[in-house]
Design an enzyme around this catalytic site. Structure first.
Site, PDB file in Angstrom:
ATOM      1  N   GLU A  67       8.390   9.693  -8.856  1.00  0.00           N
ATOM      2  CA  GLU A  67       7.881   8.321  -8.926  1.00  0.00           C
ATOM      3  C   GLU A  67       6.461   8.289  -9.488  1.00  0.00           C
ATOM      4  OE1 GLU A  67       7.984   4.384  -6.100  1.00  0.00           O
ATOM      5  OE2 GLU A  67       7.144   6.199  -5.248  1.00  0.00           O
ATOM      6  N   GLY A  77       1.247  11.493  -0.792  1.00  0.00           N
ATOM      7  CA  GLY A  77       1.434  11.673   0.642  1.00  0.00           C
ATOM      8  C   GLY A  77       2.857  12.009   1.019  1.00  0.00           C
ATOM      9  N   ALA A  78       3.786  11.322   0.375  1.00  0.00           N
ATOM     10  CA  ALA A  78       5.215  11.551   0.604  1.00  0.00           C
ATOM     11  C   ALA A  78       5.973  10.763  -0.451  1.00  0.00           C
ATOM     12  CB  ALA A  78       5.631  11.106   2.009  1.00  0.00           C
ATOM     13  N   MET A  79       7.254  11.073  -0.599  1.00  0.00           N
ATOM     14  CA  MET A  79       8.090  10.379  -1.571  1.00  0.00           C
ATOM     15  C   MET A  79       9.460  10.128  -0.969  1.00  0.00           C
ATOM     16  SD  MET A  79       8.537   8.898  -4.332  1.00  0.00           S
ATOM     17  CE  MET A  79      10.126   8.134  -4.669  1.00  0.00           C
ATOM     18  N   ASN A 133      12.521   9.741  -1.748  1.00  0.00           N
ATOM     19  CA  ASN A 133      13.792  10.055  -2.408  1.00  0.00           C
ATOM     20  C   ASN A 133      14.966   9.817  -1.451  1.00  0.00           C
ATOM     21  OD1 ASN A 133      12.155  11.430  -4.551  1.00  0.00           O
ATOM     22  ND2 ASN A 133      11.836  12.896  -2.884  1.00  0.00           N
ATOM     23  N   HIS A 154       7.124   4.900   7.375  1.00  0.00           N
ATOM     24  CA  HIS A 154       6.987   4.277   6.048  1.00  0.00           C
ATOM     25  C   HIS A 154       8.114   4.718   5.119  1.00  0.00           C
ATOM     26  CE1 HIS A 154       4.380   2.635   2.724  1.00  0.00           C
ATOM     27  NE2 HIS A 154       5.141   3.463   2.023  1.00  0.00           N
ATOM     28  N   GLU A 155       8.361   6.017   5.074  1.00  0.00           N
ATOM     29  CA  GLU A 155       9.395   6.523   4.163  1.00  0.00           C
ATOM     30  C   GLU A 155      10.800   6.136   4.632  1.00  0.00           C
ATOM     31  OE1 GLU A 155       8.213   7.517   1.435  1.00  0.00           O
ATOM     32  OE2 GLU A 155       6.173   7.619   2.211  1.00  0.00           O
ATOM     33  N   HIS A 189      11.792   2.735   3.374  1.00  0.00           N
ATOM     34  CA  HIS A 189      12.206   2.764   1.969  1.00  0.00           C
ATOM     35  C   HIS A 189      13.699   3.047   1.799  1.00  0.00           C
ATOM     36  CE1 HIS A 189       8.563   2.120  -0.221  1.00  0.00           C
ATOM     37  NE2 HIS A 189       7.932   3.165   0.273  1.00  0.00           N
ATOM     38  N   GLU A 195       6.606  -1.173  -1.614  1.00  0.00           N
ATOM     39  CA  GLU A 195       5.490  -0.606  -0.860  1.00  0.00           C
ATOM     40  C   GLU A 195       4.891  -1.558   0.163  1.00  0.00           C
ATOM     41  OE1 GLU A 195       5.198   2.359  -0.836  1.00  0.00           O
ATOM     42  OE2 GLU A 195       6.091   3.041  -2.706  1.00  0.00           O
TER      43      GLU A 195
END
Length: 955
Positions: free
Chosen positions: A218, A352-354, A356, A388-389, A392, A411
């Site tokens: 991303e 920080g993180a993704m 996927n 948070h992730e 998503h 976001e």
């Protein structure tokens, strides 16, 4: 000095301080050129021996050029052919990828990979001879193949790369009519030299070097890993397979379907076919990790992957994941859509993180927690990022924004719901109030600059896309959702979210789609109201007069800024749900932007005359509130007598509003400073945290003022002294109390309280002798012990501790300690370590520079180092890197001199291509100019108040 002669002459002719400026610049340039530029005193930065966690990747200057992979032929070379529609930034809307068969073969120690992709394409409506898709850096190794759905081969006339838009273009010999086609491409790329795309990094295990390769795509880096239609609305299904060495395992978005042993060395792992996904969510990793597993209430396996020697630090993450996962399935009334969910901690990770889909990747500091090594703040960070992730997996993955101009649909929603998710696991952490100090109040500052931008903003390049991953998309997005939820009711908001997710399941959506869902469940004009918050930048300040009449105007930190610029379709007027409270009465009155004379709040008739009308109860609205001066003074009296008349959010909001209003010239600093007197009685974390932040602006402006800064320290030191003495330098199991202790002791140390600094130094010496420190005091001791009593011996001891530490959170604390030393030679040595990737990972470079800039000895050194090494940083990270883009504004936030402004302007002239940092540069310039004007305008006012406070019983 990195200044060209011609620009030096031009700027030296501008200001009245020309002789001083030019002389200082020349002197500084000579010093830095001989010192920093030549790497003075680098003995601490020799490559270390292999140990538990130190990276051994080669420095960037020694990596191969990824644009020229060796050992294979290169097809589709770049051409400057602009005679076709591939010059457009956006892909054509008549080409649709349907399915990708993607195969990859990484060679871990050689740090290269090869791959093949077969893409099923649907061509609609238009006949063309050309197909183009995204590809960057990775090279095509055979002529692409194209055939019809019936298997008929279509001859390729030519293929070429069009680098301005990061495309590979394929031209067929014959017309391609609307139908289904298959495109096959073979490619090769490098795994080193970057933290985006498909890349590898290393870690130590029992004295051996271990490799891991993973992806980070991303927003526009899937095209670096493989040829693809790299836009979020080009969703397709994927079947991914990876050939890897026997002693490695592979994971991806989907569960493993089967593994095939190919020979004595290689295994092929084939994954199940995915659901429709955007390219930026496609992910895989090749590793030798272990996992900690939990099973969701619905039977979904939830795994946390980490280095084998750190797997015990994955337990907390596994526990949080299960609770929050189950909470969101229930809240959204929608099952998670894949058969499994993995998370993996990558030793070197750029963000920080993704999120996927089905394989969330993390920086280690944001996933791994050790109760014996991690602080309460680390624990909260891990829980918040996990939540948070997880959000998503619904907002962003199941329903994806149609284009990056609506990034906030991903976001902003994740940033809002993360607090609800953590609250489900940790009910005593005050998370529903902490959104104020984490998101709303900080972004109010960012959004009060002329250089801000609307939540929904046009983006037309990878750099512009990267730049909108900022506080406006995340924190302002979260804050206006909080306001919306409060206005239409939590029940309607939840129902609207459920409706939105179901109507756009596995599809893309736009902001108007969300407003439509909210209108249908609430019956309120959501779009008409919320467009004023998303389609124009900034926010209002509400002025409340003595008759309870409320009027609005745009709030800008700079009193001299033009409030009509840049132009807005709403003329900087907002539709505002105004929540107010007086006594036990609370209500919402609606303020329509067309009501130019304002609105009047009808107050209860049975209240005493001295009751206080609190506008913006709970600080739920995204705006500031200003009262008449006598009302502010009455508020101070109320707070002094009993501050618990107001809740945590309101107390934090009062302080933040007062100092922002004073900075903007809308309130006298005397009134804002008088309000701080109540802090001597404050005992809660959230108000103290925000007070420290609000006050920090004055501190930063006065830090180099030898006459005024001691007075500032004496006054605020007296305010923090009671609670600092009460809390002491002790351990505590209570989470919020630990955060409070850290906040007030840090502030006491900054105010140079002798007792606080003495305790920090005493504990620092004990740590130097081998005694372990309480986890919640470590960062304070490392920083202020090093600052107050650190010498070369102490610095070297800490540096060795950093090199041998295994937990990333501990390493980060030690980096801050190393950056806190009051010794220019040692700071210079630390700066020289940045280029040695065996010592400081790529992910930590900007962290180190930021820490050094917070040191009064180091802020100029960090700025000078960046200017001297800008070309190196650009080569290492590229201008598209969001962290590099933010670096200048991060380092320059306290700049307040004409010399610093001149240096910045000169630097921007020398390096005009800002990439993803264009907006950040504008913010840096605006902030520096504002700081200079602030000192001219308000220094004497604050000085007078501080002088008077020393001759009164204020504190």
């Amino acid at each position: 000095m990195d200044i060209e002669d011609k620009t030096s002459k031009m700027h030296c002719m501008k200001g009245k301080h020309v002789v001083i400026i030019c002389g200082v610049v020349i002197a500084v340039g000579l010093i830095l050129g001989l010192g920093l530029g030549l790497g003075l005193d680098t003995k601490a930065c020799n490559p270390p021996e292999v140990n538990g966690q130190v990276s051994t990747k080669s420095p960037i200057s020694n990596t191969p050029d990824v644009t020229s992979p060796s050992g294979s032929s290169v097809f589709c070379s770049a051409k400057n052919d602009e005679n076709g529609p591939w010059t457009h930034f956006r892909l054509p809307n008549y080409v649709h990828p349907v399915h990708y068969d993607l195969h990859l073969t990484p060679e871990m120690e050689a740090e290269v990979y090869t791959g093949m992709v077969n893409i099923s394409i649907r061509l609609e409506e238009q006949t063309t001879k050309h197909l183009w898709l995204h590809l960057r850096e990775t090279k095509i190794t055979e002529m692409p193949q194209l055939w019809t759905s019936s298997g008929q081969v279509i001859e390729i006339k030519r293929c070429f790369g069009y680098e301005p838009q990061e495309y590979v273009v394929i031209e067929a010999e014959e017309d391609l009519r609307p139908s289904n086609y298959f495109l096959s491409m073979r490619f090769k790329g490098y795994l080193n030299g970057s933290l985006v795309g498909f890349y590898s990094t290393t870690y130590g295990e029992n004295g051996k070097i271990k490799y891991i390769a993973a992806t980070d795509h991303e927003p526009t880096d899937a095209r670096k890993s493989f040829p693809c239609f790299d836009e979020p609305n080009k969703k397709a299904t994927y079947t991914i397979s990876i050939t890897h060495e026997h002693d490695y395992e592979a994971i991806s978005n989907m569960p493993v379907e089967k593994t095939i042993s190919l020979d004595n060395k290689w295994t092929k792992t084939i994954f199940k076919k995915s659901v429709p996904m955007s390219t930026y969510l496609v992910a895989w990793a090749v590793h030798q990790f272990k996992y900690e597993e939990r099973i969701s209430s619905r039977g979904i396996p939830l795994r946390i992957y980490a280095q084998p020697q750190q797997i015990n630090t994955a337990i907390y993450a596994a526990n949080v994941t299960k609770v929050v996962f189950d909470y969101f399935e229930n809240y959204f009334n929608m099952n998670y859509s894949l058969p499994k969910l993995d998370k993996i901690a990558i030793p070197d990770f750029g963000t920080g993180a993704m999120e996927n889909w089905g394989l969330i990747t993390y920086r280690e500091t944001n996933l791994l927690y050790d109760s014996q090594e991690s602080a309460a703040s680390n624990k909260q960070r891990v829980a918040a990022v996990i939540a948070h992730e997880l959000v998503h997996q619904w907002f962003g993955n199941i329903v994806t924004m149609d284009w990056w101009d609506d990034l906030w649909l991903n976001e902003g929603f994740a940033s809002f719901f993360e607090f609800m998710g953590v609250n489900a696991k940790e009910e005593k952490w005050q998370m529903l109030d902490q959104i104020l100090i984490s998101d709303l109040l900080p972004v109010l500052k960012e959004d009060s600059l002329v250089s801000s931008h609307p939540i929904t903003v046009n983006v037309s390049s990878p750099d512009e896309i990267t730049s909108v991953f900022d506080g406006i998309s995340y924190s302002k997005g979260a804050s206006i959702l909080r306001m919306l939820e409060d206005w239409i009711s939590p029940e309607c908001f939840r129902a609207g979210c459920e409706k939105y997710l179901k109507e756009h399941y596995f599809k893309n959506a736009k902001t108007d789609d969300f407003w439509k869902a909210m209108e249908e469940v609430s019956g309120k004009p959501v779009k008409e109201v919320m467009d004023t918050w998303t389609r124009q930048m900034g926010y209002p300040v509400l002025k409340v007069d003595l008759n309870s009449t409320v009027t609005q105007q745009r709030f800008l930190l700079d009193p001299k800024a033009d409030p009509s610029k840049p132009s807005s379709q709403f003329s900087y007027k907002w539709n505002i749900p105004v929540k107010w409270k007086e006594g036990n009465t609370s209500n919402i009155i609606f303020y329509n932007k067309s009501e130019l004379a304002g609105i009047t709040i009808t107050r209860p008739s049975d209240l005493p005359l001295n009751s206080f009308l609190k506008v913006n109860k709970d600080h739920v609205g995204f705006y500031r509130v200003n009262y008449e001066p006598q009302v502010w003074r009455a508020l101070t009296d109320i707070m002094m007598k009993d501050h618990q008349n107001f809740n945590l959010a309101d107390r934090a909001g009062f302080i933040d509003d007062a100092f922002a209003l004073a900075r903007a010239g809308l309130l006298k600093y005397a009134d804002a400073l008088n309000l701080t007197r109540y802090l001597q009685n404050e005992a809660e974390y959230i108000p103290w945290q925000r007070a420290v932040v609000a006050i920090s602006y004055i501190r930063n402006m006065f830090e180099d003022d030898k006459a005024l800064y001691p007075k500032f320290q004496r006054y605020f030191g007296s305010l923090v002294k009671p609670i600092a003495s009460e809390l002491k330098w002790e351990x505590d199991e209570d989470h919020i109390k630990s955060l409070l202790r850290t906040t007030v002791l840090e502030f006491a140390c900054k105010m140079e309280d002798p007792e606080a600094l003495g305790n920090a130094s005493l504990l620092f010496k004990k740590w130097m002798s081998g005694i372990s420190l309480d986890v919640n005091l470590r960062l304070l001791v490392y920083r202020f012990g090093m600052q107050n009593s650190g010498d070369e011996q102490a610095w070297n001891y800490m540096f060795q501790k950093y090199r041998t530490a295994t937990l990333a959170q501990e390493k980060e604390k030690l980096l801050y300690g190393l950056a806190s030393v009051k010794n220019i030679t040692l700071l210079n040595r630390f700066l020289s370590c940045i280029k040695n990737t065996s010592l400081i990972r790529s992910q930590d470079v900007f962290t180190v520079l930021g820490y050094i800039s917070l040191n009064s000895y180091g802020k100029t050194m960090a700025w000078d180092w960046v200017r001297l090494n800008w070309e190196y940083l650009v080569k290492r990270y590229t201008l598209n890197d969001r962290n590099l883009g933010r670096l200048i504004s991060r380092l320059s936030g306290t700049f307040n001199t004409e010399l610093q402004l001149w240096q910045m302007e000169n630097f921007f002239e020398r390096y005009p291509d800002a990439g993803a940092g264009e907006a950040s540069r504008k913010q840096a310039l605006e902030t520096t100019k504002s700081n200079i004007e602030w000192l001219k305008q308000y220094r004497d006012d604050v000085a007078t108040w501080l002088e008077n406070s020393e001759h009164s019983n204020f504190a």
